[in-house]
Every structure is written in structure tokens, then in C-alpha cells.
Design a protein around this motif. Structure first.
Motif, mmCIF file in Angstrom:
data_model
loop_
_atom_site.group_PDB
_atom_site.id
_atom_site.type_symbol
_atom_site.label_atom_id
_atom_site.label_comp_id
_atom_site.label_asym_id
_atom_site.label_seq_id
_atom_site.Cartn_x
_atom_site.Cartn_y
_atom_site.Cartn_z
ATOM 1 N N THR A 92 0.845 -1.190 0.000
ATOM 2 C CA THR A 92 0.000 0.000 0.000
ATOM 3 C C THR A 92 0.884 1.245 0.000
ATOM 4 O O THR A 92 2.086 1.176 0.275
ATOM 5 N N PHE A 127 -5.065 8.443 0.384
ATOM 6 C CA PHE A 127 -4.664 7.305 -0.437
ATOM 7 C C PHE A 127 -3.768 6.322 0.311
ATOM 8 O O PHE A 127 -3.147 5.459 -0.300
ATOM 9 N N ALA A 130 -4.379 2.738 -0.586
ATOM 10 C CA ALA A 130 -4.402 2.426 -2.019
ATOM 11 C C ALA A 130 -3.106 1.718 -2.412
ATOM 12 O O ALA A 130 -2.101 1.768 -1.692
ATOM 13 N N TYR A 131 -3.139 1.078 -3.551
ATOM 14 C CA TYR A 131 -1.936 0.451 -4.117
ATOM 15 C C TYR A 131 -1.423 1.324 -5.249
ATOM 16 O O TYR A 131 -2.194 2.054 -5.887
ATOM 17 N N GLN A 134 -3.212 2.055 -8.470
ATOM 18 C CA GLN A 134 -4.431 2.862 -8.414
ATOM 19 C C GLN A 134 -4.122 4.362 -8.444
ATOM 20 O O GLN A 134 -5.042 5.175 -8.346
ATOM 21 N N LEU A 135 -2.854 4.711 -8.557
ATOM 22 C CA LEU A 135 -2.425 6.110 -8.523
ATOM 23 C C LEU A 135 -1.906 6.560 -9.880
ATOM 24 O O LEU A 135 -1.435 5.758 -10.680
ATOM 25 N N SER A 136 -1.939 7.868 -10.089
ATOM 26 C CA SER A 136 -1.302 8.432 -11.278
ATOM 27 C C SER A 136 0.215 8.363 -11.091
ATOM 28 O O SER A 136 0.718 8.155 -9.988
ATOM 29 N N ARG A 140 2.438 8.533 -7.594
ATOM 30 C CA ARG A 140 3.447 7.529 -7.213
ATOM 31 C C ARG A 140 4.778 8.201 -6.898
ATOM 32 O O ARG A 140 5.483 7.809 -5.966
#
Length: 167
Positions: A92, A127, A130-131, A134-136, A140
């Protein structure tokens, strides 16, 4: 008088390829003192990333010396923010930020608190669970920046970290 934090002396790095030898660094020498901010500027392919990787202990020089000098063994010597995506896709966002802290055996609760603090600083508090997939790309990269700062290094090495961030 301030203490030296980075000392580079007559540094050389050659890479051997199928096309022959490539001299990435040759005769590089400089010193960075405690508290000094230094930017290395040059065209693509001139050896900036190679120099940072050597300082971070990720590459060995062909000859010469490059050392980051510590003043306190309790703090990590270096953290590096790479120019490309270097988050762990199976972790995550929060776990990515806390990675260096876990490697240093910082207690889980403390690591979690520090992770949350730096996620807030880079605008990613929402976030944490989130993994990376799943991010822009820009998000990241903010995870990479948060991870480096969360580790509280004595020397922070950053390699074009803002190219994928929004303006």
C-alpha cells in the motif's frame, strides 16, 4: 567550520557494453559540507544519475572515491528519490512510505505515524490504503518523495524527482 557530508575524489566510472567501453564519469572531485544544498546540472547522459547511484551505494566506482559521511549512527546515512517509478506495487501507499523505517526496525506504531505525517505533507492522506497501480504517475512519485523524507536521512539524494509531478 562545518563538517563535510560528501567527499568525491577523482571519481571515474566506466561501463562495458557490447559496443565497447563508455566513460560516464572521469576525474570528478568535489566536497559538500553540512547544510549545503547542491544541484548537479548537465545534459542527458552526462553521468548525473551514475554519480548519485555511487553516492547512494548502488554502484561501485571504477576508480576514485565517493563517500557520504555520517555524524550520527542512529540516522540512516542516505535516502534516494529516483527519477523513475520505484514504489513497490504489492505494498500500500502507507507501507511504501514506511518501508525504510521498517528496514531500520522502527516500531510499527511509530512507522505508521511517520508515514501518515509525510503522506499529509505530499497531499496523499486519502490514499494511504491504495496500491500504486491505483495512482497516477505523479502521485506515485510523491510516494517516493514521502518515503525518502520519512526515513530522515543525513544526506538526501534526488534524481530529477519532479518530472512526473503536476505543475
Amino acid at each position: 567550520m562545518q563538517a563535510n557530508k560528501i567527499v568525491v575524489t577523482d571519481l571515474q566510472k566506466k561501463f562495458t557494453t557490447t559496443c565497447g567501453s563508455i566513460l560516464a564519469l572521469d576525474g570528478v572531485s568535489f566536497t559538500v559540507v553540512q547544510g549545503e544544498f547542491v544541484a548537479i546540472i548537465g545534459p542527458s547522459g552526462c553521468g548525473k544519475t551514475t554519480l548519485l547511484r555511487i553516492l547512494g551505494g548502488l554502484e561501485a566506482p571504477t576508480s576514485g572515491e565517493a563517500r557520504a559521511l555520517g555524524s550520527d549512527d542512529s540516522d540512516p546515512l542516505t535516502s534516494m528519490v529516483f527519477q523513475g517509478n520505484s514504489v513497490f506495487p504489492w505494498m500500500t501507499v502507507s507501507d511504501n512510505v514506511a518501508y525504510g523505517l521498517r528496514m531500520r526496525k522502527v516500531p510499527a506504531k511509530v512507522s505508521q505515524d511517520i508515514s501518515q505525517e509525510f503522506l499529509a505533507k505530499v497531499g496523499l492522506s486519502g490514499f494511504a490504503d491504495a496500491y500504486p497501480g491505483q495512482l497516477s504517475e505523479g502521485m506515485r512519485q510523491r510516494v517516493n518523495v514521502a518515503r525518502a523524507f520519512a526515513n530522515d536521512p543525513q544526506v538526501l539524494l534526488i534524481d530529477e524527482p519532479f518530472g512526473s509531478l503536476d505543475q
